[in-house]
Design a protein around this motif. Structure first.
Motif, short mmCIF file in Angstrom:
data_model
loop_
_atom_site.label_atom_id
_atom_site.label_comp_id
_atom_site.label_asym_id
_atom_site.label_seq_id
_atom_site.Cartn_x
_atom_site.Cartn_y
_atom_site.Cartn_z
N SER A 78 5.23 74.12 104.47
CA SER A 78 4.45 73.53 105.56
C SER A 78 3.16 74.32 105.79
CB SER A 78 5.28 73.50 106.84
OG SER A 78 4.53 72.99 107.92
N SER A 79 3.24 75.64 105.70
CA SER A 79 2.04 76.47 105.90
C SER A 79 1.00 76.21 104.82
CB SER A 79 2.44 77.95 105.91
OG SER A 79 3.32 78.24 106.97
N TRP A 80 1.44 76.14 103.56
CA TRP A 80 0.49 75.88 102.48
C TRP A 80 -0.13 74.49 102.59
CZ3 TRP A 80 -2.08 78.95 99.52
CH2 TRP A 80 -1.57 80.21 99.21
N PHE A 81 0.64 73.54 103.10
CA PHE A 81 0.10 72.19 103.30
C PHE A 81 -1.03 72.22 104.33
CE2 PHE A 81 0.22 67.91 105.23
CZ PHE A 81 0.01 67.15 104.09
N GLN A 82 -0.87 73.02 105.37
CA GLN A 82 -1.93 73.15 106.37
C GLN A 82 -3.11 73.93 105.81
OE1 GLN A 82 -0.29 74.70 110.07
NE2 GLN A 82 1.60 73.55 109.77
N TYR A 83 -2.82 74.99 105.03
CA TYR A 83 -3.91 75.77 104.44
C TYR A 83 -4.77 74.92 103.52
CZ TYR A 83 -1.31 79.92 105.99
OH TYR A 83 -0.67 80.87 106.73
N LYS A 84 -4.13 73.95 102.86
CA LYS A 84 -4.89 73.11 101.93
C LYS A 84 -6.00 72.37 102.66
CE LYS A 84 -2.75 69.58 100.06
NZ LYS A 84 -1.95 68.76 99.10
N PHE A 85 -5.70 71.84 103.83
CA PHE A 85 -6.73 71.14 104.60
C PHE A 85 -7.83 72.11 105.04
CE2 PHE A 85 -3.38 68.03 104.80
CZ PHE A 85 -4.05 66.81 104.86
N LEU A 86 -7.44 73.32 105.41
CA LEU A 86 -8.43 74.30 105.84
C LEU A 86 -9.33 74.72 104.68
CD1 LEU A 86 -6.24 76.59 108.15
CD2 LEU A 86 -7.93 74.88 108.85
N PHE A 87 -8.73 75.03 103.53
CA PHE A 87 -9.51 75.48 102.38
C PHE A 87 -10.43 74.37 101.86
CE2 PHE A 87 -5.89 78.61 101.31
CZ PHE A 87 -6.41 79.51 102.23
N VAL A 88 -9.85 73.18 101.71
CA VAL A 88 -10.64 72.06 101.19
C VAL A 88 -11.76 71.70 102.17
CG1 VAL A 88 -10.57 69.60 100.64
CG2 VAL A 88 -8.79 71.12 99.78
N GLY A 89 -11.42 71.65 103.45
CA GLY A 89 -12.44 71.35 104.46
C GLY A 89 -13.52 72.41 104.50
N GLY A 90 -13.14 73.68 104.33
CA GLY A 90 -14.13 74.75 104.34
C GLY A 90 -15.09 74.66 103.18
N LEU A 91 -14.57 74.37 101.98
CA LEU A 91 -15.44 74.25 100.81
C LEU A 91 -16.39 73.06 100.94
CD1 LEU A 91 -13.01 75.10 97.88
CD2 LEU A 91 -14.99 76.42 98.61
#
Length: 306
Positions: A78-91
């Protein structure tokens, strides 16, 4: 709209559908099972081992270890799923942050260009290709980590269903109305972990952001109208193999399991080991070849490159 433009759009749309088909297959989660020789069989009331308190305590301790491992990996997933949105959104935000800067430079130089034209130029630039390739690759690698957790959770569930629950409730070949444990219930008949269609529709939405990023990269690389320079070709080739190498990796590692575990592959039946992973890795390789022809091939030929 001329005939050539219509043909290009038709090819692009067809390419998108081919990519979606392969991505759905790669991100599916085929049902897992254990061969009968590795399963535990017993009848209720015949387990003399349970009369030994030490043995019962040992089994409960092992079961608790499995439960704790499942909880930890689900939380990590679940944490990595949330991180994915943060990383992708940041880039993506970092890339789009260049757009206002380009507007300031245009106003300073006195050049008159509307925002739409500037945005189109930015989206067709090598930087856009690099950004979308980086986002897609990052998302694929995060999905690989998520998938690894899901595989381990499923393996623990198989152990519980095949060894722990039959020990207390009897053989795991149950009559229609018998009491079964939770993990056995999830694998009984065409259930959550055994239905092929559910293995595609249930797990696939976890990867929806990755699919969107991958398709955005594909459309950008396919439809960008730019001056074909040697540097641009090299950027496109590097971005192409960055994305597709990650896809091939997740296609293989996401489906290869130790031979003790079997997988029910659509159209191929029960497979194990490398034979379970080869169809998906093969699909990813075929997709990379098709995309190369329609994205990189013509550009390379036009520049005198092989």
């Amino acid at each position: 709209m001329d005939t050539k433009t219509s043909q290009q759009r038709f090819v692009t749309i067809g390419l998108i559908f081919v990519n979606i088909f392969v991505l759905v297959a790669v991100f599916s989660f085929p049902p897992m099972c254990l061969p009968e020789k590795y399963q535990y069989y017993s009848s209720v009331g015949t387990n003399k081992e349970l009369l030994n308190p030490s043995f019962d305590h040992f089994i409960m301790a092992e079961l608790q270890k499995g439960i704790d491992e499942i909880q930890m990996r689900l939380q990590d997933q679940s944490s990595w799923f949330q991180y994915k949105f943060l990383f992708v959104g940041g880039l993506l935000a970092a890339f789009l942050g260049i757009f206002p800067y380009a507007q300031i430079r245009t106003r300073t130089s006195g050049e008159k260009r509307d925002s739409g034209a500037q945005l189109q130029t930015a989206l067709q630039s090598p930087l856009a290709t690099i950004a979308l390739a980086a986002v897609s690759s990052l998302s694929l690698m995060i999905d690989l980590h998520i998938r690894g957790n899901a595989i381990v959770v499923n393996q623990i569930g198989l152990w519980i269903a095949s060894h722990v629950e039959p020990l207390y409730l009897g053989t795991n070949v149950f009559p229609p109305h018998s009491l079964v444990g939770w993990e056995t219930f999830l694998r009984r008949g065409e259930a959550m972990h055994t239905d092929v269609v559910n293995s595609i529709t249930f797990f696939w939405p976890i990867h929806i952001l990755t699919v969107i990023c991958f398709l955005l990269y594909l459309i950008n690389a396919r439809t960008a109208v730019i001056k074909q320079t040697q540097i641009r070709i090299k950027v496109d080739v590097a971005a192409f193999w960055l994305v597709h190498s990650c896809l091939i990796v997740i296609a293989w590692t996401g489906h290869y399991l130790p031979p003790i575990f079997q997988q029910r592959i659509p159209l191929l039946g029960i497979q194990e080991g490398i034979f379970a992973a080869l169809p998906y890795a093969g699909l990813a390789l075929i997709l990379a070849s098709i995309n190369w022809i329609f994205i990189i091939g013509k550009r390379s030929v036009g520049m005198g490159m092989v």
